[in-house]
Write a protein that holds these residues in place. Structure first.
Motif, PDB file in Angstrom:
ATOM      1  N   ALA A  84      21.314  11.907   3.249  1.00  0.00           N
ATOM      2  CA  ALA A  84      20.563  11.285   2.013  1.00  0.00           C
ATOM      3  C   ALA A  84      21.777  11.370   1.005  1.00  0.00           C
ATOM      4  O   ALA A  84      21.834  10.380   0.238  1.00  0.00           O
ATOM      5  N   ARG A  85      22.554  12.561   0.849  1.00  0.00           N
ATOM      6  CA  ARG A  85      23.824  12.620  -0.011  1.00  0.00           C
ATOM      7  C   ARG A  85      24.665  11.676   0.191  1.00  0.00           C
ATOM      8  O   ARG A  85      25.227  11.088  -0.791  1.00  0.00           O
ATOM      9  N   LEU A  86      24.944  11.424   1.460  1.00  0.00           N
ATOM     10  CA  LEU A  86      25.995  10.290   1.781  1.00  0.00           C
ATOM     11  C   LEU A  86      25.607   8.813   1.023  1.00  0.00           C
ATOM     12  O   LEU A  86      26.343   8.072   0.653  1.00  0.00           O
ATOM     13  N   ALA A  87      24.394   8.392   1.513  1.00  0.00           N
ATOM     14  CA  ALA A  87      23.765   6.990   1.251  1.00  0.00           C
ATOM     15  C   ALA A  87      23.821   7.216  -0.478  1.00  0.00           C
ATOM     16  O   ALA A  87      23.879   6.042  -0.966  1.00  0.00           O
ATOM     17  N   ILE A  88      23.435   8.015  -1.270  1.00  0.00           N
ATOM     18  CA  ILE A  88      23.526   8.129  -2.577  1.00  0.00           C
ATOM     19  C   ILE A  88      24.711   7.885  -3.057  1.00  0.00           C
ATOM     20  O   ILE A  88      24.916   7.220  -4.103  1.00  0.00           O
ATOM     21  N   ARG A  89      25.638   8.616  -2.595  1.00  0.00           N
ATOM     22  CA  ARG A  89      27.143   8.487  -2.997  1.00  0.00           C
ATOM     23  C   ARG A  89      27.822   7.125  -2.866  1.00  0.00           C
ATOM     24  O   ARG A  89      28.518   6.717  -3.652  1.00  0.00           O
ATOM     25  N   GLN A  90      27.255   6.600  -1.565  1.00  0.00           N
ATOM     26  CA  GLN A  90      27.764   5.187  -1.057  1.00  0.00           C
ATOM     27  C   GLN A  90      27.284   4.009  -1.667  1.00  0.00           C
ATOM     28  O   GLN A  90      27.777   3.305  -2.288  1.00  0.00           O
ATOM     29  N   ILE A  91      26.102   3.855  -1.800  1.00  0.00           N
ATOM     30  CA  ILE A  91      25.201   2.764  -2.322  1.00  0.00           C
ATOM     31  C   ILE A  91      24.209   3.002  -3.228  1.00  0.00           C
ATOM     32  O   ILE A  91      23.586   2.120  -3.678  1.00  0.00           O
ATOM     33  N   GLY A  92      24.090   4.215  -3.728  1.00  0.00           N
ATOM     34  CA  GLY A  92      22.918   4.711  -4.496  1.00  0.00           C
ATOM     35  C   GLY A  92      21.655   4.843  -4.125  1.00  0.00           C
ATOM     36  O   GLY A  92      20.715   4.692  -5.096  1.00  0.00           O
ATOM     37  N   GLY A  93      21.481   4.863  -2.940  1.00  0.00           N
ATOM     38  CA  GLY A  93      20.119   5.011  -2.387  1.00  0.00           C
ATOM     39  C   GLY A  93      20.228   4.595  -0.889  1.00  0.00           C
ATOM     40  O   GLY A  93      21.163   4.779  -0.262  1.00  0.00           O
ATOM     41  N   GLN A  94      18.742   4.440  -0.412  1.00  0.00           N
ATOM     42  CA  GLN A  94      18.480   4.343   1.009  1.00  0.00           C
ATOM     43  C   GLN A  94      18.023   2.890   1.283  1.00  0.00           C
ATOM     44  O   GLN A  94      17.614   1.857   0.174  1.00  0.00           O
ATOM     45  N   THR A  95      18.368   2.189   2.367  1.00  0.00           N
ATOM     46  CA  THR A  95      17.884   0.743   2.642  1.00  0.00           C
ATOM     47  C   THR A  95      17.060   1.059   4.054  1.00  0.00           C
ATOM     48  O   THR A  95      17.151   2.106   4.856  1.00  0.00           O
ATOM     49  N   GLY A  96      16.699  -0.079   4.395  1.00  0.00           N
ATOM     50  CA  GLY A  96      16.245   0.033   6.046  1.00  0.00           C
ATOM     51  C   GLY A  96      17.314   0.399   7.026  1.00  0.00           C
ATOM     52  O   GLY A  96      17.050   0.853   7.998  1.00  0.00           O
ATOM     53  N   ASP A  97      18.512  -0.141   6.767  1.00  0.00           N
ATOM     54  CA  ASP A  97      19.353   0.290   7.792  1.00  0.00           C
ATOM     55  C   ASP A  97      19.733   1.753   7.735  1.00  0.00           C
ATOM     56  O   ASP A  97      20.060   2.392   8.934  1.00  0.00           O
ATOM     57  N   ILE A  98      19.780   2.312   6.427  1.00  0.00           N
ATOM     58  CA  ILE A  98      19.906   3.806   6.400  1.00  0.00           C
ATOM     59  C   ILE A  98      18.833   4.317   7.361  1.00  0.00           C
ATOM     60  O   ILE A  98      19.071   5.617   8.111  1.00  0.00           O
ATOM     61  N   LEU A  99      17.565   4.132   7.013  1.00  0.00           N
ATOM     62  CA  LEU A  99      16.444   4.693   7.797  1.00  0.00           C
ATOM     63  C   LEU A  99      17.009   4.837   9.518  1.00  0.00           C
ATOM     64  O   LEU A  99      16.353   5.441   9.994  1.00  0.00           O
ATOM     65  N   GLY A 100      17.238   3.439   9.864  1.00  0.00           N
ATOM     66  CA  GLY A 100      17.495   3.301  11.014  1.00  0.00           C
ATOM     67  C   GLY A 100      18.818   3.957  11.486  1.00  0.00           C
ATOM     68  O   GLY A 100      18.501   4.740  12.815  1.00  0.00           O
TER      69      GLY A 100
END
Length: 261
Positions: A223-239
């Protein structure tokens, strides 16, 4: 209070939505996927994962009965679970690795993640994912123990997805995760309870606790990585999150086997 017949109908509908959401099983939804239906149905993701785990376990058991070595049986089990899910989560992991590793800006990372082509980071991530899961299953060996490990892994790996969706905002206004919406609190709680139950029944309290701790840490890190990298989550992040959780649970099961637990 909702009539019992209506409640049962809604539960079945949610199970069908969750199953069609994460597998290729042709289960028609009994209610529209819009208007937050997918978000509400996320409580049933562990149940859908249970079906995936059972399919993989059946493949492993059949291979073992045919006299195939644990390594071969493990590979067939992974092939089965990947086929049942349509490689949905593996695709998300590869796209996430490519985006985070190959993009310099947020916009470029999201662009790469939407590209259907796979890059070097994605290939490496998939090799590691399949390699770790294969090694864990082959190390466990016994079909009965592998069955429990696969059930625990596939049910619990999806149990944290609703919480992740609820706590981490979508990185873009469109896409699979954004269109699904944020799961309500009761769906988050129910999914977590089902995942915890699956872990406990399949692996025992001690192993379940170890698994829950690792899954929580994985969720926080991603979650921290996703927020820093792209500003949130996507379906790919959930996968990618599902893949990380699946790997961790199988490794916990394998490590306890060799520890005599």
């Amino acid at each position: 209070m909702m009539p019992r017949a209506e409640l049962i109908k809604d539960i079945i509908a949610d199970l069908r939505i969750a199953t069609s959401f994460v597998t290729i099983v042709p289960v028609a939804s009994a209610k529209p996927a819009g208007d937050g239906a997918i978000a509400r149905a996320t409580w049933a993701l562990p149940a859908a994962g249970l079906l995936v785990g059972i399919a993989g376990a059946a493949s492993y058991s059949l291979a073992s009965k045919l006299g195939l070595a644990p390594g071969v049986a493990a590979l067939l089990a992974l092939a089965t679970t990947t086929l049942v899910t349509g490689a949905l989560h593996e695709d998300g992991l590869a796209d996430t690795a490519d985006g985070f590793g190959g993009g310099r800006t947020r916009e470029r990372k999201l662009e790469i993640m939407r590209d259907s082509r796979i890059g070097a980071y994605g290939v490496c991530a998939l090799i590691l994912s399949f390699g770790l899961r294969w090694s864990a299953l082959a190390a466990i060996g016994r079909p009965s123990a592998v069955t429990l490990a696969l059930i625990a892994a596939h049910a619990a790996a999806r149990a944290g997805v609703p919480a992740f969706m609820s706590l981490v905002a979508p990185a873009r206004p469109d896409g699979l995760s954004a269109s699904a919406g944020a799961p309500p609190g009761r769906s988050v709680a129910a999914s977590f309870a089902l995942g915890t139950l699956a872990l406990t029944l399949a692996l025992g309290p001690g192993k379940a606790l170890a698994g829950l701790i690792l899954l929580s840490l994985a969720g926080l890190v991603l979650a921290r990585l996703a927020i820093r990298q792209i500003g949130g989550q996507t379906g790919d992040i959930l996968g990618a999150f599902e893949q990380a959780c699946e790997i961790l649970i199988l490794l916990v099961a394998a490590s306890f086997v060799h520890a005599g637990g």
